[in-house]
Design a protein around this motif. Sequence first.
Motif, mmCIF file in Angstrom:
data_model
loop_
_atom_site.group_PDB
_atom_site.id
_atom_site.type_symbol
_atom_site.label_atom_id
_atom_site.label_comp_id
_atom_site.label_asym_id
_atom_site.label_seq_id
_atom_site.Cartn_x
_atom_site.Cartn_y
_atom_site.Cartn_z
ATOM 1 N N ASP A 148 -18.122 9.840 -3.681
ATOM 2 C CA ASP A 148 -18.019 8.528 -4.328
ATOM 3 C C ASP A 148 -17.444 8.702 -5.734
ATOM 4 O OD1 ASP A 148 -20.138 9.060 -6.253
ATOM 5 O OD2 ASP A 148 -21.607 8.482 -4.742
ATOM 6 N N GLU A 149 -17.075 7.599 -6.326
ATOM 7 C CA GLU A 149 -16.390 7.628 -7.626
ATOM 8 C C GLU A 149 -17.221 8.293 -8.717
ATOM 9 O OE1 GLU A 149 -14.418 4.540 -10.840
ATOM 10 O OE2 GLU A 149 -14.750 3.851 -8.798
ATOM 11 N N GLN A 150 -18.517 8.002 -8.751
ATOM 12 C CA GLN A 150 -19.370 8.587 -9.793
ATOM 13 C C GLN A 150 -19.412 10.109 -9.665
ATOM 14 O OE1 GLN A 150 -23.374 7.086 -10.057
ATOM 15 N NE2 GLN A 150 -24.003 8.694 -11.467
ATOM 16 N N ARG A 151 -19.582 10.608 -8.447
ATOM 17 C CA ARG A 151 -19.651 12.057 -8.245
ATOM 18 C C ARG A 151 -18.337 12.727 -8.631
ATOM 19 N NH1 ARG A 151 -21.006 14.896 -2.449
ATOM 20 N NH2 ARG A 151 -21.304 17.026 -3.207
ATOM 21 N N ARG A 152 -17.241 12.120 -8.227
ATOM 22 C CA ARG A 152 -15.927 12.675 -8.580
ATOM 23 C C ARG A 152 -15.744 12.705 -10.090
ATOM 24 N NH1 ARG A 152 -11.573 10.438 -4.375
ATOM 25 N NH2 ARG A 152 -10.322 10.821 -6.206
ATOM 26 N N THR A 153 -16.135 11.629 -10.758
ATOM 27 C CA THR A 153 -16.000 11.562 -12.217
ATOM 28 C C THR A 153 -16.851 12.624 -12.895
ATOM 29 O OG1 THR A 153 -15.495 9.198 -12.129
ATOM 30 C CG2 THR A 153 -16.265 10.066 -14.240
ATOM 31 N N GLU A 154 -18.099 12.772 -12.447
ATOM 32 C CA GLU A 154 -18.983 13.771 -13.051
ATOM 33 C C GLU A 154 -18.411 15.183 -12.893
ATOM 34 O OE1 GLU A 154 -23.129 11.278 -12.207
ATOM 35 O OE2 GLU A 154 -22.603 12.987 -10.939
ATOM 36 N N VAL A 155 -17.944 15.507 -11.699
ATOM 37 C CA VAL A 155 -17.415 16.850 -11.450
ATOM 38 C C VAL A 155 -16.117 17.065 -12.226
ATOM 39 C CG1 VAL A 155 -16.481 18.409 -9.687
ATOM 40 C CG2 VAL A 155 -18.598 17.131 -9.250
ATOM 41 N N ALA A 156 -15.243 16.063 -12.247
ATOM 42 C CA ALA A 156 -13.985 16.186 -12.990
ATOM 43 C C ALA A 156 -14.246 16.387 -14.475
ATOM 44 C CB ALA A 156 -13.107 14.962 -12.762
ATOM 45 N N GLU A 157 -15.218 15.668 -15.037
ATOM 46 C CA GLU A 157 -15.572 15.833 -16.447
ATOM 47 C C GLU A 157 -16.171 17.214 -16.701
ATOM 48 O OE1 GLU A 157 -14.863 14.041 -18.994
ATOM 49 O OE2 GLU A 157 -14.673 11.963 -18.369
ATOM 50 N N LEU A 158 -16.970 17.718 -15.765
ATOM 51 C CA LEU A 158 -17.522 19.064 -15.881
ATOM 52 C C LEU A 158 -16.398 20.099 -15.923
ATOM 53 C CD1 LEU A 158 -19.836 21.234 -15.679
ATOM 54 C CD2 LEU A 158 -19.509 21.073 -13.195
ATOM 55 N N ILE A 159 -15.444 19.966 -15.025
ATOM 56 C CA ILE A 159 -14.321 20.906 -14.976
ATOM 57 C C ILE A 159 -13.512 20.837 -16.267
ATOM 58 C CG2 ILE A 159 -12.144 21.459 -13.820
ATOM 59 C CD1 ILE A 159 -13.475 20.335 -11.222
ATOM 60 N N LEU A 160 -13.200 19.622 -16.704
ATOM 61 C CA LEU A 160 -12.401 19.450 -17.920
ATOM 62 C C LEU A 160 -13.097 20.061 -19.129
ATOM 63 C CD1 LEU A 160 -9.906 18.271 -19.347
ATOM 64 C CD2 LEU A 160 -11.170 16.121 -19.566
ATOM 65 N N GLY A 161 -14.375 19.747 -19.305
ATOM 66 C CA GLY A 161 -15.112 20.274 -20.448
ATOM 67 C C GLY A 161 -15.221 21.794 -20.408
ATOM 68 N N PHE A 166 -13.295 27.239 -22.179
ATOM 69 C CA PHE A 166 -12.638 28.517 -21.898
ATOM 70 C C PHE A 166 -11.377 28.684 -22.754
ATOM 71 C CE2 PHE A 166 -14.254 28.722 -17.202
ATOM 72 C CZ PHE A 166 -15.523 29.047 -17.638
ATOM 73 N N LEU A 167 -10.621 27.601 -22.920
ATOM 74 C CA LEU A 167 -9.402 27.682 -23.734
ATOM 75 C C LEU A 167 -9.718 28.001 -25.192
ATOM 76 C CD1 LEU A 167 -7.306 24.739 -22.260
ATOM 77 C CD2 LEU A 167 -6.687 27.161 -22.232
ATOM 78 N N ILE A 168 -10.757 27.372 -25.714
ATOM 79 C CA ILE A 168 -11.152 27.671 -27.094
ATOM 80 C C ILE A 168 -11.567 29.131 -27.201
ATOM 81 C CG2 ILE A 168 -12.909 27.218 -28.866
ATOM 82 C CD1 ILE A 168 -12.792 24.248 -27.923
ATOM 83 N N GLU A 169 -12.335 29.600 -26.229
ATOM 84 C CA GLU A 169 -12.768 31.002 -26.233
ATOM 85 C C GLU A 169 -11.561 31.941 -26.129
ATOM 86 O OE1 GLU A 169 -15.640 34.012 -26.504
ATOM 87 O OE2 GLU A 169 -15.741 31.876 -26.919
ATOM 88 N N TRP A 170 -10.621 31.590 -25.277
ATOM 89 C CA TRP A 170 -9.405 32.400 -25.095
ATOM 90 C C TRP A 170 -8.631 32.512 -26.410
ATOM 91 C CZ3 TRP A 170 -7.346 35.593 -21.648
ATOM 92 C CH2 TRP A 170 -5.970 35.869 -21.710
ATOM 93 N N ARG A 171 -8.463 31.381 -27.094
ATOM 94 C CA ARG A 171 -7.679 31.355 -28.323
ATOM 95 C C ARG A 171 -8.404 31.995 -29.498
ATOM 96 N NH1 ARG A 171 -3.210 31.462 -26.346
ATOM 97 N NH2 ARG A 171 -2.599 29.673 -25.145
ATOM 98 N N THR A 172 -9.724 31.847 -29.544
ATOM 99 C CA THR A 172 -10.435 32.314 -30.726
ATOM 100 C C THR A 172 -10.924 33.750 -30.612
ATOM 101 O OG1 THR A 172 -12.498 31.323 -29.923
ATOM 102 C CG2 THR A 172 -11.139 29.999 -31.440
ATOM 103 N N SER A 173 -11.346 34.166 -29.415
ATOM 104 C CA SER A 173 -11.897 35.519 -29.299
ATOM 105 C C SER A 173 -11.118 36.403 -28.330
ATOM 106 C CB SER A 173 -13.362 35.452 -28.844
ATOM 107 O OG SER A 173 -13.436 35.146 -27.462
#
Length: 196
Positions: A148-161, A166-173
């Motif tokens: 359902d839309e809520q589950r997709r949104t929650e998982v997509a936001e989890l992946i994005l965050g 990871f990108l910040i960690e990659w760039r900084t350390s």
Amino acid sequence: MTDAGYRRSAKSPRGEARRRELLDKVADDLGQNGLVDFSLRRAARAAGTTHKVLLYHFDGPEDLLTQAVLQLRDRRITRAVTAAAEQGGSLAARVRSMWPTLIGEESWVLDQAIGLAMYDAARYADLARSASRQYLPTLLAMCPDDWDEQRRTEVAELILGTLRGFLIEWRTSGDAAGIEAGFAALTRALEREEQT
């Protein structure tokens, strides 16, 4: 103030084509040289035109910078979606396949743009907000159709965050081992989510 009739021609099909051509050249320059020392004059040199022509097609240097960053993000998203589609399989496998694209070509400039948004939110917050608007539809589309839309949104936001972290960690350390450990945990979480 610009003559309304003169400015209106910028929205014609020919004007839009010219605007896209200029934007491509400025985005290419940004991808190679980054955000440091970005100026209208530098952009004009890269586009092979004058700063006045750029002001005719864009609403100032910040608009041009924002549009060029969005253009670079569109390129990055297209490459990431292609990598995920070629990978196929589980959501976890497709998300993992996007990582080389996220840290690859031109990625450092996009990370600089997020840094700008954190450093001077009053001027550049839209660069961060637009990143979410650009990435979320792709991540939502990767989620299983039967969610359902809520589950997709929650998982997509989890992946994005998580990927942003990871990108910040990659760039900084540059802690590849730490990021790999994080990916292992993200993969397990996504696999469990797909099984329920």
